[in-house]
Write a protein that holds these residues in place. Sequence first.
Motif, PDB file in Angstrom:
ATOM      1  N   UNK A  82       0.837  -1.206   0.000  1.00  0.00           N
ATOM      2  CA  UNK A  82       0.000   0.000   0.000  1.00  0.00           C
ATOM      3  C   UNK A  82       0.874   1.259   0.000  1.00  0.00           C
ATOM      4  N   UNK A  83       0.419   2.261  -0.753  1.00  0.00           N
ATOM      5  CA  UNK A  83       1.120   3.547  -0.795  1.00  0.00           C
ATOM      6  C   UNK A  83       0.512   4.476   0.242  1.00  0.00           C
ATOM      7  N   UNK A  84       1.377   5.174   0.978  1.00  0.00           N
ATOM      8  CA  UNK A  84       0.890   6.241   1.859  1.00  0.00           C
ATOM      9  C   UNK A  84       1.663   7.524   1.529  1.00  0.00           C
ATOM     10  N   UNK A  85       2.936   7.592   1.937  1.00  0.00           N
ATOM     11  CA  UNK A  85       3.727   8.785   1.647  1.00  0.00           C
ATOM     12  C   UNK A  85       3.890   8.997   0.134  1.00  0.00           C
ATOM     13  N   UNK A  86       3.677   7.951  -0.682  1.00  0.00           N
ATOM     14  CA  UNK A  86       3.865   8.068  -2.136  1.00  0.00           C
ATOM     15  C   UNK A  86       2.726   8.794  -2.860  1.00  0.00           C
TER      16      UNK A  86
ATOM     17  N   UNK B 278       2.770  -0.536  -9.363  1.00  0.00           N
ATOM     18  CA  UNK B 278       3.802  -0.323  -8.347  1.00  0.00           C
ATOM     19  C   UNK B 278       3.266  -0.750  -6.976  1.00  0.00           C
ATOM     20  N   UNK B 279       2.018  -0.340  -6.707  1.00  0.00           N
ATOM     21  CA  UNK B 279       1.354  -0.678  -5.444  1.00  0.00           C
ATOM     22  C   UNK B 279       0.052  -1.432  -5.734  1.00  0.00           C
ATOM     23  N   UNK B 280      -0.450  -2.105  -4.704  1.00  0.00           N
ATOM     24  CA  UNK B 280      -1.734  -2.808  -4.819  1.00  0.00           C
ATOM     25  C   UNK B 280      -2.869  -2.002  -4.222  1.00  0.00           C
ATOM     26  N   UNK B 281      -2.535  -1.031  -3.390  1.00  0.00           N
ATOM     27  CA  UNK B 281      -3.580  -0.252  -2.736  1.00  0.00           C
ATOM     28  C   UNK B 281      -3.052   1.093  -2.279  1.00  0.00           C
ATOM     29  N   UNK B 282      -3.973   1.927  -1.793  1.00  0.00           N
ATOM     30  CA  UNK B 282      -3.574   3.269  -1.340  1.00  0.00           C
ATOM     31  C   UNK B 282      -4.210   3.592   0.007  1.00  0.00           C
ATOM     32  N   UNK B 283      -3.480   4.391   0.790  1.00  0.00           N
ATOM     33  CA  UNK B 283      -4.000   4.892   2.053  1.00  0.00           C
ATOM     34  C   UNK B 283      -4.430   6.337   1.827  1.00  0.00           C
ATOM     35  N   UNK B 284      -5.743   6.575   1.919  1.00  0.00           N
ATOM     36  CA  UNK B 284      -6.314   7.916   1.705  1.00  0.00           C
ATOM     37  C   UNK B 284      -6.580   8.527   3.080  1.00  0.00           C
ATOM     38  N   UNK B 285      -6.128   9.768   3.273  1.00  0.00           N
ATOM     39  CA  UNK B 285      -6.363  10.453   4.549  1.00  0.00           C
ATOM     40  C   UNK B 285      -6.953  11.825   4.251  1.00  0.00           C
TER      41      UNK B 285
ATOM     42  N   UNK C 191      -8.310   0.080  -1.165  1.00  0.00           N
ATOM     43  CA  UNK C 191      -8.336   1.363  -0.460  1.00  0.00           C
ATOM     44  C   UNK C 191      -8.364   1.199   1.053  1.00  0.00           C
ATOM     45  N   UNK C 192      -7.632   2.085   1.694  1.00  0.00           N
ATOM     46  CA  UNK C 192      -7.658   2.175   3.155  1.00  0.00           C
ATOM     47  C   UNK C 192      -7.957   3.623   3.485  1.00  0.00           C
ATOM     48  N   UNK C 193      -8.811   3.855   4.497  1.00  0.00           N
ATOM     49  CA  UNK C 193      -8.949   5.229   4.978  1.00  0.00           C
ATOM     50  C   UNK C 193      -8.148   5.335   6.260  1.00  0.00           C
ATOM     51  N   UNK C 194      -7.196   6.256   6.263  1.00  0.00           N
ATOM     52  CA  UNK C 194      -6.293   6.407   7.399  1.00  0.00           C
ATOM     53  C   UNK C 194      -6.450   7.776   8.034  1.00  0.00           C
ATOM     54  N   UNK C 195      -5.548   8.100   8.941  1.00  0.00           N
ATOM     55  CA  UNK C 195      -5.651   9.384   9.647  1.00  0.00           C
ATOM     56  C   UNK C 195      -4.284   9.811  10.138  1.00  0.00           C
ATOM     57  N   UNK C 196      -4.214  11.056  10.614  1.00  0.00           N
ATOM     58  CA  UNK C 196      -3.034  11.520  11.344  1.00  0.00           C
ATOM     59  C   UNK C 196      -3.394  11.413  12.837  1.00  0.00           C
ATOM     60  N   UNK C 197      -2.635  12.108  13.689  1.00  0.00           N
ATOM     61  CA  UNK C 197      -3.061  12.210  15.085  1.00  0.00           C
ATOM     62  C   UNK C 197      -4.157  13.276  15.083  1.00  0.00           C
ATOM     63  N   UNK C 198      -5.378  12.858  15.285  1.00  0.00           N
ATOM     64  CA  UNK C 198      -6.528  13.767  15.189  1.00  0.00           C
ATOM     65  C   UNK C 198      -7.464  13.511  16.358  1.00  0.00           C
ATOM     66  N   UNK C 199      -8.265  14.510  16.681  1.00  0.00           N
ATOM     67  CA  UNK C 199      -9.290  14.314  17.712  1.00  0.00           C
ATOM     68  C   UNK C 199     -10.455  13.535  17.100  1.00  0.00           C
ATOM     69  N   UNK C 200     -11.473  13.288  17.893  1.00  0.00           N
ATOM     70  CA  UNK C 200     -12.653  12.584  17.384  1.00  0.00           C
ATOM     71  C   UNK C 200     -13.389  13.390  16.311  1.00  0.00           C
TER      72      UNK C 200
ATOM     73  N   UNK D  77      -8.458   4.190  11.675  1.00  0.00           N
ATOM     74  CA  UNK D  77      -8.987   5.449  12.220  1.00  0.00           C
ATOM     75  C   UNK D  77      -8.806   5.519  13.738  1.00  0.00           C
ATOM     76  N   UNK D  78      -7.559   5.314  14.175  1.00  0.00           N
ATOM     77  CA  UNK D  78      -7.317   5.247  15.616  1.00  0.00           C
ATOM     78  C   UNK D  78      -6.717   6.525  16.183  1.00  0.00           C
ATOM     79  N   UNK D  79      -6.569   7.581  15.363  1.00  0.00           N
ATOM     80  CA  UNK D  79      -5.862   8.811  15.782  1.00  0.00           C
ATOM     81  C   UNK D  79      -6.296   9.339  17.139  1.00  0.00           C
ATOM     82  N   UNK D  80      -7.608   9.388  17.380  1.00  0.00           N
ATOM     83  CA  UNK D  80      -8.109   9.961  18.642  1.00  0.00           C
ATOM     84  C   UNK D  80      -7.852   9.038  19.828  1.00  0.00           C
TER      85      UNK D  80
END
Length: 346
Positions: free
Chosen positions: A227-231, A244-251, A275-284, A302-305
Motif C-alpha cells: 500500500x502507498x501512503x507517503x507516495x 507499483x502498489x496494490x492499494x492506497x492509504x487515503x487520509x 483502499x484504506x482510509x487512514x488518519x493523522x493524530x486527530x481528535x474525534x 482510524x485510531x488517531x483519537x
Amino acid sequence: MVLKYKTNQLPLTYQFVVANSKKSFAENVFVELRHENYIGYGEAAPSYFFHESPVTIKNFFEQIKPQLDDIPLAIDSIMEGFERKVRGNYSAKAAINMALFDLVGKKLSQPVYKVLGIKNQGTFFTSFTIGIDRLDIIEEKVAAVRNFPILKVKLGTKQDYEIIETIRKITDCPLRIDANEGWSKEEAVEKINWLEHQNVDLIEQPLPAKDFNGTKWVRERVNLPLFADESLTVSTDMEGLVGVFDGINIKLMKCGGITEALKMVKKARALNLKTMIGCFIESSLGITAAAHLAPLFDYMDLDGALLLKTDPFQGVKITNGQFTLPDLPGLGVQPLIFKTINQRQL
Ligand code: MG
C-alpha cells in the motif's frame, strides 16, 4: 459564513515514533464555520512532512477568507476555488471541507454519510497503531489493546523481527505493517517474505516515497499486497501507482477533505487499487469525518483519537476497534473542551 479558528495542543498517551518521525503531542487547528444559526466544525492536523504548521494553516485561512461566500451547499465549487487560489495546504482545506459538510448536514437534519448517499452497512473495524518503542513498552501497549481485532505495527527499525515476536507472545490477531519508508529494497523483500507467515494482511510504504522502481522490484518478489501512503497525496497522483502498489492509504488531512477523498476512492476502483482510509493524530472530530466514508473503503485505520490523552471532541465511539456510523445531523460531533472557538474571527 463566518470562520473562527483555534490551535490546540493534543498530548499523546505515549510518544509516537515511526520510521520517519517522532512526536509527543499534536498541534491541531480547530475551525468553526457559522452560517445563519448553524455551526460546522472542522480540524486540521498539520504535517511537517507536507511543510504544514499551525502558522501555514492560519495563512491559508486568511487567504481564502474572501471566498467563503454565503452558499455553504456549493461545497464542490468552494473547494475548486481554494484549489485555484492556493496549492497544497491539504489539512487546512480538509478542516474547511469537513466544517462545510457538518454545516450542510445540520441544515438538512441528516448525517453526513446520508447527505453523500452512502449506505450504512452496520459495524466497521479499525486497526490500532503500535508505534516504534522499546520492546517492554510495546509489550505493555499490545497487552492494553488485546481486544482489538487488528493491529497496525510500525516497523522500519533494526529490531523489526523482535517487535513482531514480542507482539506474537500476546496476540495472534491480523497485523498490518507500516514501514514508513524505512526499508531498503533487499531488506523489504527479506522482511516481507518472513512477515507473510506472521498473519500479516498488508505492507504499507516499504520504501522511500519516490522510489517507484525499487517498490516495483520488491512487489515482483513478495506475495503480500503493498500500500502507498507517503507516495501519494491527491487523486492526480494515482495513475503512476498502478503496477507499483496494490492499494492506497487515503487520509482527509493528506488529500484536502471529504470531497477529494470521494474522488480518490472512486478512481481507485477504476484503477483496481485497494483502499484504506487512514488518519493523522486527530481528535474525534477529524476521525468522525473520516468514519462517515467507512462503507466505501476496504480497510479502516482510524485510531488517531485513541492515541490522545484527552480528546477535545466527542464523536464516533470506537470500542475495541469497532464502530458504527454516527446518526446525528452533520458529522455528529460535540466539542468537549471549548464550547465555541473564540480566539479570533477572520
Ligand atoms: Mg502510513
